[in-house]
Design an enzyme around this catalytic site. Structure first.
Site, PDB file in Angstrom:
ATOM      1  N   ASN A 165      24.843  14.922  47.547  1.00 57.88           N
ATOM      2  CA  ASN A 165      25.743  14.011  46.836  1.00 57.88           C
ATOM      3  C   ASN A 165      26.544  13.271  47.902  1.00 57.88           C
ATOM      4  O   ASN A 165      27.680  13.626  48.209  1.00 57.88           O
ATOM      5  CB  ASN A 165      26.672  14.794  45.901  1.00 57.88           C
ATOM      6  CG  ASN A 165      27.655  13.891  45.166  1.00 57.88           C
ATOM      7  OD1 ASN A 165      27.456  12.690  45.064  1.00 57.88           O
ATOM      8  ND2 ASN A 165      28.728  14.474  44.671  1.00 57.88           N
ATOM      9  N   PRO A 166      25.937  12.241  48.499  1.00 62.63           N
ATOM     10  CA  PRO A 166      26.572  11.559  49.632  1.00 62.63           C
ATOM     11  C   PRO A 166      27.643  10.575  49.163  1.00 62.63           C
ATOM     12  O   PRO A 166      27.740  10.265  47.969  1.00 62.63           O
ATOM     13  CB  PRO A 166      25.391  10.808  50.260  1.00 62.63           C
ATOM     14  CG  PRO A 166      24.529  10.454  49.074  1.00 62.63           C
ATOM     15  CD  PRO A 166      24.634  11.641  48.145  1.00 62.63           C
ATOM     16  N   PHE A 175      36.350  16.604  48.999  1.00 55.61           N
ATOM     17  CA  PHE A 175      36.009  15.945  47.738  1.00 55.61           C
ATOM     18  C   PHE A 175      35.953  16.932  46.578  1.00 55.61           C
ATOM     19  O   PHE A 175      35.428  18.044  46.714  1.00 55.61           O
ATOM     20  CB  PHE A 175      34.653  15.247  47.897  1.00 55.61           C
ATOM     21  CG  PHE A 175      34.200  14.474  46.692  1.00 55.61           C
ATOM     22  CD1 PHE A 175      34.849  13.320  46.322  1.00 55.61           C
ATOM     23  CD2 PHE A 175      33.121  14.910  45.930  1.00 55.61           C
ATOM     24  CE1 PHE A 175      34.431  12.593  45.201  1.00 55.61           C
ATOM     25  CE2 PHE A 175      32.698  14.197  44.824  1.00 55.61           C
ATOM     26  CZ  PHE A 175      33.360  13.034  44.458  1.00 55.61           C
TER      27      PHE A 175
END
Length: 283
Positions: A189-190, A92
């Site tokens: 920050n899932p 990500f």
């Protein structure tokens, strides 16, 4: 050999032909990075000649970016908290709003003299490694289910020269951690994008790993688990600092009120005014 003006003319022709333009600020960044020319010289142009091999690389890169491939993957790095981090496909890409998590964590570390921090769902490691670099006495553990994320985080750790104070675990959420380990602070920050919104995201996000975005039907799959388990891994004065979608703030308020272990909740707005980061305290 072509000069910078030649590249701009080629890019204009390509954009007009395909209808796939990119911002000129990005075009300047690509020219600077790929051709190894300082940005100020790219802006000034100054009749700088570029080798044929670099011109081929530039055309390839510009075409990929125009097709929606993320600029950060093309360049292989990104700035976060003023620190240069490696990025790579399969992990990500950090966003600027996530800096609020780090800024909040640092305030608590300074205020409460926290010594041990966990970066949960660490991705490329930007949250935990920024904390480890900026707050030298603090030890940081990072965990992620993705092998690619752990490899990239370790690469960033080595780049920053802070691996002596960092520990890595691989597993989903808390599953890989020793059961008796305790942290003063958990930052995360899932994945939190509701599944039905995935198809409507900007095209760049299609190149990023789905498991780093998809938070289940309502976006709360991992948030629910984190709030339910985090208290077991926090010291008595510990806190959880978590990024989430602004639409999930009310659910987090309700969930916190029903969860044993957390007594306080505060929600911070990002620079756009959206409720972005929740702080849950055990005391």
């Amino acid at each position: 050999m072509p000069d910078i003006d030649h590249i701009y003319r080629w890019a204009d022709t390509y954009f007009n032909k395909t209808g796939l333009p990119i911002p000129y600020r990005e075009l300047k960044i690509i020219i600077s990075e790929i051709a190894g020319i300082p940005k100020q010289k790219v802006i000034a142009k100054n009749n700088i000649v570029i080798s044929e091999s670099n011109f081929r690389r530039l055309k390839y890169t510009i075409k990929k970016r125009a097709g929606g491939y993320p600029l950060q993957y093309l360049l292989g790095h990104i700035e976060f908290m003023g620190i240069d981090f490696f990025t790579g496909q399969g992990v990500f890409i950090p966003r600027p709003e996530t800096e609020l998590v780090v800024e909040t964590a640092i305030k608590f570390i300074e205020q409460y003299k926290y010594k041990h921090v966990l970066d949960l769902c660490c991705g490329s490691g930007v949250i935990g490694l920024s904390i480890a670099l900026l707050k030298q006495p603090v030890k940081v553990s990072l965990t992620d289910i993705s092998k690619k994320a752990i490899i990239l985080s370790k690469k960033n750790c080595e780049k920053l020269g802070i691996c002596s104070k960092v520990t890595f675990y691989r597993g989903e959420l808390f599953s890989s951690l020793p059961r008796d380990i305790k942290f003063d602070l958990i930052v995360t920050n899932p994945p939190y994008v509701p599944h039905h919104r995935i198809a409507h995201l900007q095209k760049e996000l299609y190149y990023e790993p789905l498991n780093a975005l998809d938070g289940g039907s309502k976006g709360m799959k991992f948030i629910n688990s984190i709030i339910g388990q985090a208290g077991d891994f926090l010291t008595e004065s510990g806190m959880l600092v978590m990024e989430h979608d602004h639409t999930e703030a009310e659910h987090i308020k309700t969930l916190t009120g029903k969860t044993k272990g957390f007594k306080n909740l505060k929600i911070l707005n990002d620079l756009a005014g959206f409720q972005r980061v929740s702080i849950l305290g055990k005391s």
